[in-house]
Design a protein around this motif. Sequence first.
Motif, short mmCIF file in Angstrom:
data_model
loop_
_atom_site.label_atom_id
_atom_site.label_comp_id
_atom_site.label_asym_id
_atom_site.label_seq_id
_atom_site.Cartn_x
_atom_site.Cartn_y
_atom_site.Cartn_z
N MET A 1 3.80 4.35 -24.54
CA MET A 1 3.82 3.02 -23.93
C MET A 1 2.42 2.70 -23.40
N VAL A 2 1.87 1.61 -23.79
CA VAL A 2 0.52 1.27 -23.31
C VAL A 2 0.64 0.63 -21.94
N ARG A 3 -0.17 1.11 -21.03
CA ARG A 3 -0.07 0.57 -19.68
C ARG A 3 -1.46 0.23 -19.19
N VAL A 4 -1.60 -0.85 -18.53
CA VAL A 4 -2.91 -1.24 -18.03
C VAL A 4 -3.19 -0.46 -16.75
N LYS A 5 -4.25 0.32 -16.77
CA LYS A 5 -4.51 1.19 -15.62
C LYS A 5 -5.66 0.65 -14.80
N SER A 6 -5.53 0.76 -13.48
CA SER A 6 -6.62 0.35 -12.59
C SER A 6 -6.90 1.46 -11.62
N ARG A 7 -8.00 1.34 -10.95
CA ARG A 7 -8.30 2.28 -9.90
C ARG A 7 -8.36 1.51 -8.59
N TYR A 8 -7.71 2.03 -7.57
CA TYR A 8 -7.72 1.38 -6.27
C TYR A 8 -8.63 2.16 -5.35
N LEU A 9 -9.63 1.50 -4.79
CA LEU A 9 -10.59 2.16 -3.91
C LEU A 9 -10.24 1.81 -2.47
N LEU A 10 -10.06 2.85 -1.67
CA LEU A 10 -9.74 2.62 -0.27
C LEU A 10 -11.05 2.68 0.50
N CYS A 11 -11.50 1.58 1.06
CA CYS A 11 -12.78 1.57 1.76
C CYS A 11 -12.58 1.21 3.22
N GLU A 12 -13.50 1.71 4.02
CA GLU A 12 -13.46 1.36 5.43
C GLU A 12 -14.74 0.59 5.74
N VAL A 13 -14.59 -0.52 6.42
CA VAL A 13 -15.77 -1.31 6.78
C VAL A 13 -16.24 -0.85 8.15
N ASN A 14 -17.44 -0.32 8.24
CA ASN A 14 -17.97 0.15 9.53
C ASN A 14 -18.92 -0.89 10.09
N VAL A 15 -18.65 -1.30 11.33
CA VAL A 15 -19.58 -2.24 11.96
C VAL A 15 -20.10 -1.63 13.24
N SER A 16 -21.15 -2.20 13.75
CA SER A 16 -21.70 -1.67 15.00
C SER A 16 -20.91 -2.17 16.21
#
Lengths: 170, 268
Positions: free
Chosen positions: A1-16
């Motif tokens: 079965m062909v499936r569209v694959k993605s990658r999910y990036l979990l990022c944290e925004v660091n501020v001062s």
Amino acid sequence: MVRVKSRYLLCEVNVSDRSRLLLLDDRAVAATVKAAVARIHGDYGAALCSIRFSVKYLNAHTGIVFLRFPKNCYRLLWSALPFITCIETRGQKISCFLNCLHVGGTMRTCQKFLIRYNTQQLHRMLPKCKNEEEKQQVQKEILNCSLTGRNKEAFEDESESEEDEEEEEE
Amino acid sequence: MSVFMDLNVNYTADTSRLQSLIETAAHLGFSTVAINYVFEPTVKKKQEIPAPTAISKVMDPLPIVQGRSRPIRVLNRLTIVMSDASHFRPTAVEYRCFDLLAVQPTTEKLFHAACMIYDVDIICISVTEKLPFFFKRAPVNGAIERGLVFEVSYSAAIRDSTRRRYTIANAVCLMETCKGKSVILSSAAEKPLDLRGPYDITNLGLLFGLSDGEAKEAVSSTCRSVVLHAETRKTASGIIYTVKSCTDWPPADCEAPAAKRARPQLTQ
């Protein structure tokens, strides 16, 4: 079965300073990422960005963002993220940087990682509690952490309000 | 979980900025950080090498590293920007208070001498200009055999577009010659916002021409080998080391068996 694959990036925004974090919104972050990719990788990067890139989830209280990239070019687009120095929203510039915490194949694995990460953050906050009441609250939240029976939003809102209180205490 | 290190954090006289730099580094997951004192001798006037300030004066207690239970380790490092062979004096007394020594050569002869003869740990590749000389295989291989590493710093690339080109050009040139071994990537951070997380730096390594595994090594195991190399440089052939005598050993009649007693830090 062909499936569209993605990658999910979990990022944290660091501020001062944390008060600026609340101004974030997902369209601003998406625009910043696209601009950074276009700056670093040119027209090729900008074209790749328009395929399946989107900001899936943004939490202004803790600064966590989920970005979705297509699987075959996510490394290239990821390599442009360290060059982001500020996010521009509603006429204000928030100077910050993105720190990638986890790469997952599905939203669910990223969510599991995020719950573990938030638990660790609560543990880190425990020694910094100034009074007994805060300590009790944090301990209760730590014991409440589990994936079953709670939806993601409710859990994270509670733990973030703890974090906000802690940050203000500090 | 591997140990990530950032061996180049610029020293600022402003203690609050230094504190927030160290806290950000601990939050991002770096278990060791080296504060860099840059020394650039000019011919005109005699300058003194700055002495490092003790870390306990800057910040105490040190913040705990994200994901681990130990506090962050802070080392001192001296970088000498050399434009002449007399700038680096191998037997200077001031070098002893620094844990790491680095050299930034600006000419081909100095580069050759630094790789083969000088007693340093790190050779910095400049990012502010296109290198006037090419890397040759002979000194680079000699340096790798001696245990030296080459350092590429990335914060100039983040700030400025032309510096980005120079950084990538110089880094790619270096990778061709050294085949990706013995390289470390570090930020020359002046503000806490210049730092980046270890996985992001690993990805930047891909832009510089390193492969996946090599890029991860550049942030973790190669840095660890530099720190060990620096420790052995202070010893006599790696066997004996001088340690400050500690006066606060726990009393001999305490309950726990000898193996479990808390021991004071030996390498301070």
